[in-house]
Motif scaffolding. Structure first.
Motif, short mmCIF file in Angstrom:
data_model
loop_
_atom_site.label_atom_id
_atom_site.label_comp_id
_atom_site.label_asym_id
_atom_site.label_seq_id
_atom_site.Cartn_x
_atom_site.Cartn_y
_atom_site.Cartn_z
N VAL A 139 0.86 -1.18 0.00
CA VAL A 139 0.00 0.00 0.00
C VAL A 139 0.90 1.23 0.00
N SER A 140 0.52 2.24 -0.78
CA SER A 140 1.30 3.48 -0.79
C SER A 140 0.61 4.54 0.07
N CYS A 141 1.38 5.52 0.49
CA CYS A 141 0.86 6.68 1.21
C CYS A 141 1.91 7.77 1.10
N ASP A 142 1.60 8.94 1.58
CA ASP A 142 2.57 10.03 1.62
C ASP A 142 3.33 9.94 2.93
N ALA A 143 4.57 10.42 2.91
CA ALA A 143 5.40 10.41 4.11
C ALA A 143 6.08 11.77 4.26
N ALA A 144 6.45 12.08 5.49
CA ALA A 144 7.21 13.30 5.77
C ALA A 144 8.40 12.91 6.65
N ILE A 145 9.56 13.41 6.29
CA ILE A 145 10.73 13.25 7.14
C ILE A 145 10.93 14.58 7.84
N ARG A 146 10.87 14.53 9.16
CA ARG A 146 10.97 15.75 9.97
C ARG A 146 12.13 15.64 10.94
N GLY A 147 12.61 16.79 11.37
CA GLY A 147 13.69 16.82 12.35
C GLY A 147 14.99 17.28 11.72
N GLY A 148 16.08 17.06 12.43
CA GLY A 148 17.40 17.39 11.92
C GLY A 148 17.81 18.84 12.10
N GLY A 149 17.01 19.62 12.82
CA GLY A 149 17.39 21.01 13.07
C GLY A 149 18.54 21.09 14.07
N LEU A 150 19.22 22.23 14.11
CA LEU A 150 20.29 22.43 15.07
C LEU A 150 19.72 22.98 16.37
N TRP A 151 20.18 22.41 17.49
CA TRP A 151 19.78 22.88 18.80
C TRP A 151 20.98 22.73 19.72
N ASN A 152 21.42 23.81 20.31
CA ASN A 152 22.61 23.82 21.17
C ASN A 152 23.82 23.22 20.46
N GLY A 153 23.95 23.51 19.18
CA GLY A 153 25.10 23.06 18.41
C GLY A 153 25.06 21.61 17.97
N LYS A 154 23.97 20.93 18.23
CA LYS A 154 23.86 19.52 17.83
C LYS A 154 22.66 19.33 16.93
N ARG A 155 22.79 18.38 16.00
CA ARG A 155 21.69 18.09 15.07
C ARG A 155 20.71 17.15 15.75
N LEU A 156 19.42 17.50 15.74
CA LEU A 156 18.38 16.67 16.33
C LEU A 156 18.11 15.46 15.44
N ALA A 157 17.49 14.46 16.00
CA ALA A 157 17.18 13.23 15.27
C ALA A 157 16.08 13.49 14.24
N TYR A 158 16.05 12.63 13.24
CA TYR A 158 15.01 12.67 12.22
C TYR A 158 13.94 11.63 12.55
N ALA A 159 12.73 11.87 12.08
CA ALA A 159 11.64 10.91 12.24
C ALA A 159 10.85 10.86 10.94
N VAL A 160 10.32 9.68 10.64
CA VAL A 160 9.50 9.50 9.45
C VAL A 160 8.05 9.36 9.91
N TRP A 161 7.16 10.17 9.33
CA TRP A 161 5.74 10.17 9.66
C TRP A 161 4.95 9.81 8.42
N LEU A 162 3.93 8.98 8.60
CA LEU A 162 3.12 8.48 7.48
C LEU A 162 1.71 9.04 7.53
N ASP A 163 1.15 9.25 6.33
CA ASP A 163 -0.21 9.77 6.21
C ASP A 163 -1.20 8.59 6.12
N ILE A 164 -1.18 7.77 7.16
CA ILE A 164 -2.17 6.69 7.30
C ILE A 164 -2.76 6.81 8.69
N GLU A 165 -3.94 6.31 8.84
CA GLU A 165 -4.63 6.38 10.13
C GLU A 165 -3.85 5.54 11.16
N PRO A 166 -3.53 6.14 12.32
CA PRO A 166 -2.82 5.37 13.35
C PRO A 166 -3.77 4.42 14.08
N ALA A 167 -3.19 3.42 14.71
CA ALA A 167 -3.98 2.48 15.53
C ALA A 167 -4.56 3.24 16.72
#
Length: 168
Positions: A139-167
């Motif tokens: 099954v296909s859906c849209d996805a967004a990769i979010r995160g990775g901004g700089l905070w206190n000189g360090k790169r934040l983690a990335y997360a993948v979010w999907l456009d499907i209904e959650p449980a």
């Protein structure tokens, strides 16, 4: 005569010690490291049977596994110091051959493996497939990769979010 023999023995011992100290002690060679086992990764799924959407809510998060962090970071693209919000297509497929979990759902973004749905979301996904009579099909859906901004000189983690209904 015994004195001369003892003196010769002591001289030979001192010479041997001198040579050992001068050349240094060598640690025994380490046994060769076993070749790292290749991590299991499912085959890329075929064409999706349907495209699902939750009206752009992007509320279902993909479980982060360290072995996919580099891929997710690469897919996020260049975004400077601000956090990424990269939109890409995703394909989800039940991974029945996975030797470690019972019927996990693999997530591929832009054709590359990025992780799995959590157990509750995977079960809900499979239930929805059965209701729509597409059990076991990608099954296909849209996805967004979010995160990775700089905070206190360090790169934040990335997360993948999907456009499907959650449980629920």
């Amino acid at each position: 005569m015994i004195d001369a023999l003892l003196i010769a023995l002591m001289a030979a011992s001192l010479a041997a010690m001198y040579l050992l100290l001068k050349s240094g002690f060598r640690a025994p060679a380490a046994p060769p490291a076993p070749a790292p086992a290749k991590a299991y990764e499912p085959a890329a799924p075929g064409a999706p049977a349907r495209h699902w959407s939750d009206e752009g809510r992007l509320q279902t998060e993909v479980l982060a596994e360290s072995r996919f962090h580099a891929t997710v970071r690469e897919l996020a693209g260049e975004h400077g110091d601000q956090g990424a919000d990269t939109r890409l297509p995703a394909v989800l497929a039940v991974d029945a051959a996975n030797p470690y979990e019972d019927k996990p759902v693999a997530v591929f973004v832009a054709g590359r493996m990025v992780g799995y749905l959590g157990p509750r979301d995977a079960q809900y996904f499979r239930e929805q497939q059965t209701r729509q009579e597409i059990a076991g099909q990608p099954v296909s859906c849209d996805a967004a990769i979010r995160g990775g901004g700089l905070w206190n000189g360090k790169r934040l983690a990335y997360a993948v979010w999907l456009d499907i209904e959650p449980a629920r």
